[in-house]
Design a protein around this motif. Sequence first.
Motif, PDB file in Angstrom:
ATOM      1  N   ALA A   1      67.474  -3.787   3.758  1.00 29.33           N
ATOM      2  CA  ALA A   1      66.410  -2.722   3.814  1.00 29.33           C
ATOM      3  C   ALA A   1      66.921  -1.193   3.624  1.00 29.33           C
ATOM      4  O   ALA A   1      66.330  -0.552   2.913  1.00 29.33           O
ATOM      5  CB  ALA A   1      65.458  -2.855   5.137  1.00 29.33           C
TER       6      ALA A   1
ATOM      7  N   VAL B   1      58.371  -0.231  -2.006  1.00 31.93           N
ATOM      8  CA  VAL B   1      58.624  -1.423  -1.192  1.00 31.93           C
ATOM      9  C   VAL B   1      58.090  -2.794  -1.870  1.00 31.93           C
ATOM     10  O   VAL B   1      58.605  -3.804  -1.983  1.00 31.93           O
ATOM     11  CB  VAL B   1      58.285  -1.293   0.226  1.00 31.93           C
TER      12      VAL B   1
ATOM     13  N   GLY C   1      58.309   2.179   5.376  1.00 32.81           N
ATOM     14  CA  GLY C   1      58.624   1.589   4.249  1.00 32.81           C
ATOM     15  C   GLY C   1      59.768   0.570   4.573  1.00 32.81           C
ATOM     16  O   GLY C   1      59.685  -0.566   3.993  1.00 32.81           O
TER      17      GLY C   1
ATOM     18  N   TYR D   1      59.896  -3.734   4.512  1.00 32.49           N
ATOM     19  CA  TYR D   1      60.681  -4.386   3.724  1.00 32.49           C
ATOM     20  C   TYR D   1      61.568  -5.400   4.817  1.00 32.49           C
ATOM     21  O   TYR D   1      61.942  -6.499   4.395  1.00 32.49           O
ATOM     22  CB  TYR D   1      61.580  -3.474   2.788  1.00 32.49           C
TER      23      TYR D   1
END
Length: 226
Positions: free
Chosen positions: A174, A194, A152, A156
């Motif tokens: 992130a 996300v 995830g 991002y």
Amino acid sequence: MDRFWSLFLLGGFLLRVLADPLQENLELHCAGRDNQKYEQTLASVLKSLKKTDKVAEALKISLEFACQSDLAPWRLKTLFLLSHFALEHGTTAHAVQSINSLYVHDSIGKEEYLRLVRLWEKMENTGLDLRERENIFIKGKKEALRAVQLEGLALYYVHLRSEGLTEEDAWNQALSLGPQVKKLYHPPAIFKLVREAIASRPVQKRPVREAYDESLWEDYHEALRL
């Protein structure tokens, strides 16, 4: 006659490789060391596996790494089984080798391992170079992230890099999702988080895919090479 004998010897060599990939890889990668424990460890495992090209590839990957790093036999066994599992599920040998080098001393389940290998392939497809990919996995380990949680944050991160952010700024932003991500364990929930973070960005170069699954990666193939 010379050509005949050359072909004969080559044929014999290929038969040995196919017949006994364990011995062939021990001779190739572990020459000059006492391989009895390695041989015993892997021979017991191989009894339950059919001889396939995936087995041979897993032997090559695991023995080459084990002999270079002087791994304990039990670690070699784990490395071989994980490598074989990932290869049988369609991953590339290159991705398996890369994850092995980063996680060889970690205790990790086979499904977790497989997700890490597939994450490596996804990140490679975006155009991130080797050093940058390795850094993301190393940073993820320091944060004690599970594979899906790392995926995830990595997704991002890749989006932020595609916007033009530097490596440091992209990772720091992130990581701002870290506290929320660490509370989640199911892929749809993590991808939903996300996706919403990506959709909230002030500048959108492309529409955000309407999905809460791994298909979100498809928009970033080669994105960082452009």
